[in-house]
Design an enzyme around this catalytic site. Structure first.
Site, mmCIF file in Angstrom:
data_model
loop_
_atom_site.group_PDB
_atom_site.id
_atom_site.type_symbol
_atom_site.label_atom_id
_atom_site.label_comp_id
_atom_site.label_asym_id
_atom_site.label_seq_id
_atom_site.Cartn_x
_atom_site.Cartn_y
_atom_site.Cartn_z
ATOM 1 C CD GLU A 423 -2.954 -1.189 2.274
ATOM 2 O OE1 GLU A 423 -2.828 -0.359 3.197
ATOM 3 O OE2 GLU A 423 -3.869 -2.017 2.226
ATOM 4 C CD GLU A 499 -3.469 -5.986 3.938
ATOM 5 O OE1 GLU A 499 -2.248 -5.955 3.677
ATOM 6 O OE2 GLU A 499 -4.061 -5.079 4.526
#
Length: 805
Positions: A423, A499
């Protein structure tokens, strides 16, 4: 068609013969919290052993590292207060470690190997700074030969954790092992072997070993380098040797061997070989270096998914933070092994080391029990998430940290991908692809046998700026709704869920009525174990299951998270007392939540039949208590106090009925509920019963192991249940319990899995939570008997007896 076909082997752990002495620097350290300007009696020093996490003992304090920040990754548009984000533990500040080491013979070379120091480590020998390493997750070696004097020498490690350096608990101090390594001037370099298998068939495997050899003699040396391959059963199955002239610098040599009838590594058969390399000159063995490795192939395809050893395999993975719950960041082999074994028993076949390099112990255990690994390097690049995060070191240290990380783990068969970031905020930058390209090039330079990857939460930005094109495999964080669209638009992408889910729950807590809830919040700061609650960016587990089952092109998923971890108490944290997460499939104490059995029912080949909730609800007589069942049987029937409430089968058309069975309108009356599972022909295969518990009166304790190693580090995990006089768990019991340890052991930690409990883990007392508590007992270095006594007011005393050998 874009396709990656990769052949691979591994190094899991290294052992040495007499030509190489490895001394673990575990005992004999003293520690001071704070700066030390000179040695005076005024400073308070504490005797400690290493690994050591100075923060885990607490006390908890919600003012610790309190942050006021906007978390873009969570979709926030305004800054807000964050309490407990990094665990509410005293991890910031300065710590000083000191010990003494004895110099070897002057003809030897001496190095210190640090597996991880959190953080900004400065190493001093006799007051002289010899090394600096800021990244707390980096493993590194320091040659201290030229700084040693004959006899005793002073070793000091200065550590400094800055405030707001992380989004989660980091730990503090020398939290991973330290070794002193004594070699001859000619020796194999630190993490200096790389074993690959470029060709594998059923009948043979070609083995190629590259070995970096240091020659510190200042002159060329003629030496024989021999390598033997040792099979899992201990037999020698291949060997080679050759004479080389080793120049007065680092030498990289390559050896080729052929192995007959190779035993492949896989989660089902984690076969490991050993490569034993000798350096010999003038009939003297100068060094012996042992490298464990395994043999297997990995193949990634944008349409056909993932194949291991040419067999289609769906990655059933979990994300794991590096902390070990109540033990903190301090590395412990048994605690790590217990976590990984529980994931394996659940049916997982892979882990992602979110969001940093893991311990050597984790990699070695994954190699040995058969768990594949996405090995992750960074949570930040140049554009930071935290004011004092890795972003302040990135430009100077990223290449070295990534290089050292890959060289350490690149021989592990468990490692199937290198993740260069999670991220990362460069997803939002027009030139974000440039940084990605440089990191991916380092991966290919250091290990061309494995692909690079990264986890993208802003996949739109990563695709638009070209960042996603720079990695070999594209990971999507929480994009269950967009897999198919992106696959159709970019058929060259190899995709997986890096994820997924982010469901949240508190073990043994149920909220009524259960509902699909993406904005959960409750005044008791707990969350429902009906497993329908999740954070706004996430999904219920069922949603991701459906995407994985319906789309063979997806490599698999990595659930957030396998275990609860310290810090990030989402959805709470804006003044809540919570200091650890709710995301775990297993709670912080290592007790499975109901969600564990949901994943087990989908991932495991073993029969699963799990019913929820408990059936002790005083005050709710006559009210509805929905019943759910997690099972891999095709159908099941519910009986309440002997009365059938019907047979249920899965319904693929319904979000919450495809992977679980539900009976919504069940009226509570004390007694018992029973679920009977049937096969497709209606034959009974299994049944589970839960009965109403009466008042608490008993303490029942059980240990995961009765015989331990007297090595000062082995652990027993003792689960303590509060039961009624029939042995039924009292699910709402929360008595204060005291734990006393005598003999050849000590109490290491207590944990009940309650994210809001601010009692120190190192206390000898703690309340039970949902009727349970876990005590962690550690051995001393002396063998003997260990007696653990658990007591509570108006409860029986219970003893557990252990042996340490």
């Amino acid at each position: 068609m874009k396709q990656l076909l990769i052949f691979l082997t591994f190094v899991a752990s290294t052992t040495f013969a007499s030509a190489r002495d490895v001394i673990e620097l575990r005992n004999g350290w003293i520690f001071h919290r704070g700066e030390v300007t000179d040695v005076t009696p005024d400073y308070e020093w504490q005797s400690v052993s290493v690994p050591h996490d100075w923060a885990i003992a607490g006390p908890f304090n919600l003012n610790e590292d309190m942050q006021y920040t906007k978390v873009i990754e969570d979709g926030e548009t305004e800054a807000r207060l964050r309490t407990g984000r990094t665990g509410a533990l005293p991890a910031t500040g300065i710590g000083i470690y000191r010990t003494t080491i004895v110099a070897p013979d002057a003809s030897k070379r001496t190095s210190l190997e640090f597996d991880g120091v959190m953080s900004n480590a400065k190493i001093y020998i006799n007051g002289i700074e010899v090394a600096y390493r800021p990244y707390g997750y980096a493993s590194f070696s320091v040659d201290i030969t030229d700084y040693l004097k004959p006899g005793s020498n002073d070793l000091e490690v200065r550590v400094e954790n800055l405030p707001e350096m992380s989004r989660f608990y980091t730990g503090a101090g020398i939290y991973r092992p330290v070794r002193m390594v004594v070699t001859n001037p000619v020796h194999v370099a630190f993490d200096g072997t790389f074993v690959t298998t470029p060709n594998i068939t059923k009948s043979h495997a070609d083995i190629k070993q590259a070995t970096e050899i240091v020659n510190a003699t200042a002159k060329p040396l003629k030496a024989v380098v021999s390598t033997d391959i040792i099979a899992p059963d201990g037999s020698k199955v291949a060997s080679t040797y050759r004479r080389y002239t080793l120049t007065a610098e680092n030498n990289l040599i390559e050896q080729n061997l052929k192995l007959k009838n190779p035993l492949l590594w896989s989660p089902e058969t984690p076969n490991c070989y050993r490569s034993v390399t000798h350096i010999i000159a003038d009939n003297d063995t100068l060094d012996t270096y042992t490298t464990r490795f395994g043999i297997r192939t990995i193949e990634f395809d944008p349409n056909e998914g993932f194949h291991l050893n040419s067999k289609y395999t769906k990655l059933k993975g979990v994300c794991l933070h590096h902390d070990l719950g109540p033990i903190g960041a301090e590395v412990n082999y048994r605690a790590t092994e217990r976590q990984l074994q529980m994931m394996k028993q659940m049916g997982a076949n892979a882990v992602r080391t979110s969001h940093n390099p893991p311990s050597r112990e984790l990699i070695a255990i994954c190699d040995s029990i058969g768990l594949m690994v996405i090995d992750e390097a960074f949570d930040e690049w140049r554009l930071g998430k935290c004011p004092n995060g890795y972003n302040i070191y990135f430009d100077q240290w990223a290449e070295r940290d990534l290089t050292d990380f890959i060289r350490r783990d690149r021989n592990s068969p468990a490692v199937i991908m290198w993740s260069i970031g999670n991220e990362i905020r460069e997803q939002d930058l027009a030139d974000g692809a440039e940084v990605t390209r440089k990191l991916a090039q380092i991966v290919r330079r250091e290990d061309p046998t494995r692909p690079s990857t990264a986890g993208f939460n802003n996949h739109w930005g990563a695709i638009a700026n070209g960042l996603a094109d720079e990695v070999d495999i594209v990971g999507f964080n929480y994009k269950h709704f967009d897999y198919v669209n992106r696959h159709n638009e970019h058929p060259e992408y190899i995709l997986y869920g890096s994820e997924t889910a982010s469901a949240v729950s508190s073990r043994g807590i149920y909220k009524f009525p259960p509902r699909d809830n993406w904005e959960p919040w409750h005044p008791d700061y707990q969350l429902s174990s009906y497993d329908m609650e999740y954070v706004p960016w996430g999904s219920a587990p069922d949603t991701e299951f459906a995407q994985q089952d319906d789309n063979a092109f997806l490599l698999g998923e990595f659930v957030w998270t396998g275990f609860d971890y310290l810090g990030e108490p989402s959805p709470y944290g804006e003044g809540a007392p919570s200091r650890s997460s709710y995301f775990g499939i297993v709670d912080l104490a290592g007790i499975p939540k109901d969600r564990y059995y949901l994943y087990q029912s989908q991932w495991s080949d073993e029969p699963v039949l799990h019913i929820m909730p408990h059936w002790t609800w005083p005050g709710r007589e006559g009210q509805s208590i929905p019943i759910q069942c997690y099972t891999n049987y095709p159908q099941a029937e519910l009986f309440v106090n002997g009365v059938s409430h019907g047979i249920r089968k899965v319904d693929p058309a319904h979000k919450f009925l495809r992977y679980r069975l539900m009976w919504d309108n069940v009226v509570y009356q004390p007694g018992e509920i029973c679920v009977v599972a049937y096969d497709n022909d209606g034959n009974e295969r299994e049944r589970k019963t839960i009965a109403t518990a009466s008042s608490q009166c008993n303490i029942v304790a059980s240990t995961d192991r009765e015989t331990l190693k007297a090595n000062g580090r082995d652990l027993a995990f003792i689960t303590i249940d509060i039961t009624d006089n029939q042995g039924r768990l009292c699910p709402d019991a929360s008595p204060m319990l005291f734990v006393n340890v005598k003999g050849a052991g000590r109490l290491k930690a207590l944990c009940n899995g309650d994210a809001t409990d601010l009692t120190s883990f190192t206390s000898n007392y703690m309340r039970a939570f949902s009727g349970k508590l876990v005590a962690v007992v550690e051995t001393t270095d002396a063998p003997g008997e260990i007696t653990v006594t658990i007591s509570g007011e108006r409860l029986n005393h219970t003893k557990v007896h252990l042996k340490s050998l």
